[in-house]
Scaffold this motif. Structure first.
Motif, PDB file in Angstrom:
ATOM      1  N   SER A  98       0.712  -1.211   0.034  1.00 31.21           N
ATOM      2  CA  SER A  98       0.109   0.021  -0.017  1.00 31.21           C
ATOM      3  C   SER A  98       0.906   1.329  -0.057  1.00 31.21           C
ATOM      4  O   SER A  98       1.900   1.231   0.599  1.00 31.21           O
TER       5      SER A  98
ATOM      6  N   TRP B  76       0.633   5.448   0.568  1.00 33.88           N
ATOM      7  CA  TRP B  76      -0.174   6.524   0.964  1.00 33.88           C
ATOM      8  C   TRP B  76       0.259   7.842   0.171  1.00 33.88           C
ATOM      9  O   TRP B  76       1.509   8.007   0.124  1.00 33.88           O
TER      10      TRP B  76
ATOM     11  N   ARG C  90      -4.955   6.260  -0.482  1.00 32.63           N
ATOM     12  CA  ARG C  90      -4.102   4.988  -0.413  1.00 32.63           C
ATOM     13  C   ARG C  90      -4.556   4.168  -1.795  1.00 32.63           C
ATOM     14  O   ARG C  90      -5.801   4.156  -2.103  1.00 32.63           O
TER      15      ARG C  90
ATOM     16  N   THR D 224      -3.227   0.201  -3.208  1.00 31.17           N
ATOM     17  CA  THR D 224      -2.727  -1.043  -2.909  1.00 31.17           C
ATOM     18  C   THR D 224      -2.150  -1.720  -4.156  1.00 31.17           C
ATOM     19  O   THR D 224      -3.160  -2.223  -4.813  1.00 31.17           O
TER      20      THR D 224
END
Length: 592
Positions: free
Chosen positions: A281, A283, A328, A330
């Motif tokens: 992930s 951010w 975010r 992923t």
């Protein structure tokens, strides 16, 4: 790489060829003196008689008249001589404030207008200066396999910097010799850039090529003058600081500005989390969040990340969470260039990002929601479950997820936490290779036919995301029981392989086209081009970006009749059509 100013251009008459300058004086809050000062009316829209800024549809422009680039504009002091390809010439006084009745060189009964003060008929009321990076044009040329003349982009200032680095300047101050600029907005490109400046022929679809190869239809940036001064070719260009927030807010809120999420802009990697084996992930901090870029985020939307690796590859990634000014994504590592790049970034790195994009796929009025996901396809489910909780949803929610092993199980804890908050939720986890000590997990794949039956019994909206084989098996099971297609939502998005080439317009007899809100009814012929071309030639303003059937900004409701698609899957539209890439197949009434 040092940034340098290569050359300067001014366009005395909007839509016509420019003149190269040896130097230019930039005045505070104004552009180059005399730039787009004159406009030749099109008759499609009224021009502000006081000389205030007027939209481009009111003037002759290359989107409608690509041959304008073959005219010649010569200057002697304040007198301009406009010469047509036929050799016919007309003089225009650049200093007078009067409106002239017509200009026979361009076309009879086409009045000549002059902008008030030192502001011009720019494409946007605040777009005083446009900047093009020559290295970016070189990158475009290399990718599409055709040399592109930078003058297609009709910039005022041509600089040389690292390819596509100009998008990283958004919200920054630049010094150019004596002058200082604020970079306020990326430039969205229209059909004008498709015109060969030497031949006056639209020989390629530049907006579509930009979208296909680079994931957006932007090239260059707009700037406003912060400090007056003279600029000359050869001057160095330096980033000297950040612009005031109010300047970017004003640029975002300009009436003609493209939607804020569409802007390619710098985002900083603020955190990375290794969620599972080869799943990460990231951010990202969005500098435009305080201006509203994330304010209308919808669960299930995605972003695009541009200029991945030296090939300028772009990829789309579902947003799995939004937290204030951060979002975010992923990403699963695979052999692809984009995936490898995403797993190489570190905290502090700056990426070029656009979005979020995508339509809303959740309704609080639905009786139930079933989420059927596999592998990394779990990412949109997290955001959607949180949205349902925020909306106070009380119906049934069923999540069925498939992964190979627990070590490859990403975001499952997030899903469990979000589902616990929903009173009517149930979870089912399937691990196909090894259950191990994963509590509650079932070994093997779920039966698609049973998943379909559950959804039909609950009268649920079905949200599907995962590998192609998984999606196809679920869709086949739903199809076998005649499940309502309008209740199926696939989390998909465009990719670099998307088709953008437009099929030729076939021969046709005239077809009646009505634009209801615009009170226009006329016959369309193949020479009119697409329905968007037809509408624009009659002064109708329709939001349009890619002109390749991708961005969907030009979608129009069909009130009666049908339209034929020219891009993508062949067929006719009867409810809604993208007017940039469709033509009438029969008498048609559009809502616009």
């Amino acid at each position: 790489m040092m940034i340098s100013l290569e050359y300067i251009y001014r366009y005395p008459i909007k839509g016509f060829p420019g003149e190269r300058l040896e130097d230019a004086r930039l005045n505070l809050a104004e552009g180059i003196v005399g730039d787009r000062k004159i406009g030749v009316g099109s008759g499609a829209m009224a021009v502000n008689q006081s000389g205030e800024w007027t939209p481009c549809q009111a003037f002759q422009r290359m989107t409608i008249r690509p041959d304008l680039t073959t005219f010649q504009v010569d200057r002697h002091d304040h007198i301009l001589t406009l010469t047509a390809p036929s050799g016919r010439s007309e003089t225009i006084d650049a200093d007078t404030k009067q409106v002239e009745a017509g200009n026979p060189t361009v076309g009879d009964q086409l009045p000549v207008y002059r902008a008030n003060g030192n502001k011009g008929y720019w494409d946007h009321p605040d777009a005083a200066l446009s900047i093009i990076n020559l290295s970016t044009v070189d990158a475009i040329s290399q990718v599409i396999g055709q040399t592109i003349d930078p003058l297609r982009f009709r910039a005022n200032i041509y600089i040389r910097a690292k390819p596509w680095s100009e998008f990283q300047w958004l919200g920054s101050q630049l010094s150019l010799g004596e002058a200082e600029l604020d970079v306020i907005r990326p430039i969205d490109r229209c059909k004008t850039t498709s015109v060969n400046v030497k031949t006056g022929v639209a020989d390629l679809n530049m907006p579509a090529l930009l979208v296909r190869h680079f994931g957006h239809l932007y090239c260059g940036v707009y700037a406003s003058v912060k400090k007056s001064g003279t600029i000359v070719p050869g001057a160095s260009v330096k980033i000297t600081g950040k612009s005031e927030d109010r300047i970017i807010e004003a640029a975002a809120n300009a009436i003609t500005a493209p939607a804020l999420p569409d802007w390619p802009r710098p985002m900083r990697v603020s955190r990375t989390v290794e969620e599972a084996t080869d799943i990460r992930s990231i951010w990202l901090e969005d500098p435009l969040a305080k201006t509203g870029s994330l304010s209308n985020f919808k669960a299930g939307q995605y972003i695009r990340i541009h200029n991945l690796a030296q090939t300028h590859t772009w990829r789309s990634y579902t947003v799995s969470a939004v937290d204030g000014s951060r979002l975010r994504i992923t990403v699963k590592r695979d052999a692809g260039v984009g995936s490898q790049a995403m797993h190489s970034f570190n905290v502090g790195d700056n990426l070029t990002v656009s979005g979020p994009f995508g339509e809303a796929t959740l309704s609080g009025k639905s009786k139930a929601h079933h989420f059927l996901t596999a592998g990394i396809g779990i990412t949109p489910t997290v955001a959607k479950l949180r949205y349902l909780y925020a909306q106070g949803f009380v119906g049934k929610v069923r999540v069925t997820h498939v992964a190979r092993t627990a070590s490859e199980l990403a975001l499952w804890d997030d899903v469990v936490d979000a589902a616990k908050r929903l009173s009517g939720s149930s979870l089912e986890l399937h691990l196909t290779k090894n259950v191990g000590d994963t509590v509650g997990a079932k070994l093997g794949r779920p039966d698609p036919s049973k998943l379909a039956e559950y959804a039909k019994s609950d009268k649920a909206d079905v949200h599907i995301c995962g590998p192609t084989t998984f999606v196809n098996s679920v869709m086949a099971a739903l199809g076998s029981i005649d499940f309502d297609e309008e209740k199926i939502f696939l989390d998909t998005f465009s990719s670099p392989s998307v088709e953008t080439e437009m099929r030729p317009i076939p021969a046709s007899e005239p077809i009646r086209v009505t634009l209801q809100k615009s009170d226009i009814t006329e016959n369309w012929t193949p020479a009119d081009g697409t329905l968007l071309d037809f509408a624009e030639a009659r002064g109708v303003v329709i939001s349009s970006n890619c002109r390749a059937g991708l961005c969907k900004s030009c979608s129009c409701k069909i009130l009666s009749g049908s339209a034929t698609r020219l891009v993508g899957e062949e067929g006719n539209d009867r409810r809604q059509t993208l007017v940039c890439s469709s033509i009438p197949s029969e008498s048609i009434i559009l809502e616009v």
